[in-house]
Scaffold this motif. Structure first.
Motif, short mmCIF file in Angstrom:
data_model
loop_
_atom_site.label_atom_id
_atom_site.label_comp_id
_atom_site.label_asym_id
_atom_site.label_seq_id
_atom_site.Cartn_x
_atom_site.Cartn_y
_atom_site.Cartn_z
N GLY A 118 25.74 46.72 19.55
CA GLY A 118 26.84 46.81 20.50
C GLY A 118 28.03 47.63 20.05
O GLY A 118 28.95 47.84 20.85
N GLU B 14 33.96 51.59 18.32
CA GLU B 14 33.80 51.73 19.76
C GLU B 14 32.67 50.82 20.24
O GLU B 14 31.63 50.72 19.58
CB GLU B 14 33.45 53.17 20.14
CG GLU B 14 34.50 54.20 19.75
CD GLU B 14 35.77 54.13 20.58
OE1 GLU B 14 35.68 53.62 21.72
OE2 GLU B 14 36.83 54.55 20.08
N GLN B 15 32.91 50.16 21.36
CA GLN B 15 31.82 49.41 21.98
C GLN B 15 30.82 50.41 22.54
O GLN B 15 31.20 51.38 23.21
CB GLN B 15 32.35 48.51 23.08
CG GLN B 15 31.31 47.55 23.64
CD GLN B 15 31.90 46.62 24.69
OE1 GLN B 15 32.51 47.10 25.65
NE2 GLN B 15 31.73 45.33 24.52
N VAL B 16 29.54 50.21 22.26
CA VAL B 16 28.53 51.17 22.69
C VAL B 16 28.48 51.23 24.21
O VAL B 16 28.39 50.21 24.90
CB VAL B 16 27.15 50.80 22.11
CG1 VAL B 16 26.06 51.67 22.74
CG2 VAL B 16 27.16 50.98 20.60
N ARG B 17 28.59 52.45 24.70
CA ARG B 17 28.57 52.71 26.14
C ARG B 17 28.29 54.19 26.33
O ARG B 17 28.38 54.98 25.39
CB ARG B 17 29.94 52.37 26.77
CG ARG B 17 31.05 53.28 26.25
CD ARG B 17 32.42 52.79 26.60
NE ARG B 17 33.47 53.75 26.26
CZ ARG B 17 33.95 53.92 25.03
NH1 ARG B 17 33.49 53.19 24.02
NH2 ARG B 17 34.91 54.80 24.80
N ALA B 18 27.96 54.55 27.54
CA ALA B 18 27.80 55.97 27.86
C ALA B 18 29.18 56.57 28.14
O ALA B 18 30.01 55.96 28.83
CB ALA B 18 26.90 56.13 29.07
N LEU B 19 29.44 57.75 27.59
CA LEU B 19 30.69 58.44 27.91
C LEU B 19 30.66 58.90 29.36
O LEU B 19 29.62 59.26 29.89
CB LEU B 19 30.87 59.65 26.98
CG LEU B 19 31.09 59.35 25.50
CD1 LEU B 19 31.26 60.66 24.74
CD2 LEU B 19 32.31 58.47 25.29
N ARG B 20 31.81 58.88 29.97
CA ARG B 20 31.90 59.35 31.35
C ARG B 20 31.55 60.83 31.43
O ARG B 20 31.76 61.58 30.46
CB ARG B 20 33.30 59.12 31.91
CG ARG B 20 33.70 57.66 32.02
CD ARG B 20 35.02 57.52 32.78
NE ARG B 20 36.09 58.28 32.17
CZ ARG B 20 36.85 57.85 31.17
NH1 ARG B 20 36.64 56.66 30.64
NH2 ARG B 20 37.81 58.61 30.70
N LEU C 212 29.02 59.06 21.36
CA LEU C 212 30.08 58.10 21.06
C LEU C 212 30.47 58.14 19.59
O LEU C 212 31.65 58.03 19.25
CB LEU C 212 29.60 56.69 21.45
CG LEU C 212 30.67 55.60 21.46
CD1 LEU C 212 31.75 55.91 22.49
CD2 LEU C 212 30.03 54.25 21.75
N PRO D 193 23.89 56.25 19.31
CA PRO D 193 24.76 56.78 20.37
C PRO D 193 25.58 57.96 19.85
O PRO D 193 26.78 57.84 19.59
CB PRO D 193 25.64 55.59 20.74
CG PRO D 193 25.78 54.83 19.45
CD PRO D 193 24.46 55.01 18.72
N CYS E 242 38.59 47.59 20.04
CA CYS E 242 37.84 47.88 21.26
C CYS E 242 37.51 46.54 21.89
O CYS E 242 37.85 45.48 21.34
CB CYS E 242 36.58 48.69 20.95
SG CYS E 242 35.35 47.80 19.99
N GLU E 243 36.86 46.55 23.01
CA GLU E 243 36.55 45.30 23.69
C GLU E 243 35.69 44.42 22.78
O GLU E 243 34.60 44.80 22.37
CB GLU E 243 35.83 45.57 25.00
CG GLU E 243 35.61 44.32 25.82
CD GLU E 243 35.03 44.60 27.19
OE1 GLU E 243 34.58 43.66 27.85
OE2 GLU E 243 35.03 45.78 27.59
#
Length: 225
Positions: free
Chosen positions: A208, A107-113, A143, A140, A85-86
């Motif tokens: 992260g 997975e880089q922690v982020r909100a799913l679309r 995720l 998260p 992942c990034e």
């Protein structure tokens, strides 16, 4: 950071970013001849990590090619998985005499679309996610659910050679103990004299990053594969 989620028999090699290293083999270069730069970087670092993991198992340096669906084609006698992942890449490799299969995902922690959760989960899983949030709101969970399904797929595919749709496995987490269970909703692969009906895994959250991993033990009384 993902190594603690897997048994000690698994060789895990990881990298933050894409540090310089040895070149790819020509056959590996051919696999990414038309790739964009980001894909080229993650592929190159992943193959370098794989080379190191295989070296720890006693395998000489050799090209690690890809199958029709992009899956890595490990040497005979090896089970393995690659994730990227990034900002992070990792490889897990283990002898087939130690594990039946292995899968992992970071997975880089982020909100799913919007809409992604509904497309990758079952109604019962979404109900569970709501419960997990009440127990451990800082994790998260959406995720982690996506990541767990990716880990399950990576453990499943080498055993069957068939895709596994998101809705064909139901995931349930144990927020307290950092584990999860994946119940297969379609017939599973042969596991010794039995049929494998699910996978057990572990999860963690680092700053992260969301991490999941699956290690499938050898069938009972099976000492050679």
């Amino acid at each position: 950071m993902i190594a603690p989620l897997l048994p000690e028999s698994v060789q895990v090699v990881s990298a933050f970013g894409d540090p310089p290293g040895p070149p790819l083999f020509p056959a590996e270069e051919a696999l990414i001849a038309h790739a964009v730069d980001a894909r080229r970087q993650e592929f190159t670092t992943g193959r370098r990590c794989a080379r190191e993991a295989l070296s720890r198992l006693g395998y000489p340096a050799a090209p690690l090619l890809s199958g029709a669906r992009g899956e890595p084609l490990w040497p005979a006698g090896v089970r393995g998985a690659i994730t990227h992942c990034e900002g992070y890449r990792a490889v897990a490799a283990v002898r087939s005499t130690d594990l039946f299969s292995v899968g992992m995902d970071v997975e880089q922690v982020r909100a799913l679309r919007p809409g992604v959760l509904e497309s990758i989960s079952l109604p019962e899983e979404r109900r569970h996610v709501a419960r997990y949030r009440r127990h451990l709101p800082e994790a998260p969970w959406e995720l982690l659910l996506f990541s767990a399904k990716e880990s399950v797929y990576k453990a499943w595919f080498p055993l069957t050679g068939r895709p596994l749709a998101f809705e064909e496995a139901a995931i349930e987490f144990d927020p307290e103990h950092g584990t999860f269970e994946a119940r297969l909703l379609i017939p599973g692969p042969q596991w010794g004299d039995e049929t494998l009906d699910g996978f057990s895994g572990r999860w963690a959250v680092h700053p992260g990053f969301a991490l999941t991993a699956v290690a499938v033990p050898l069938p009972p009384h099976n000492t050679r594969l």
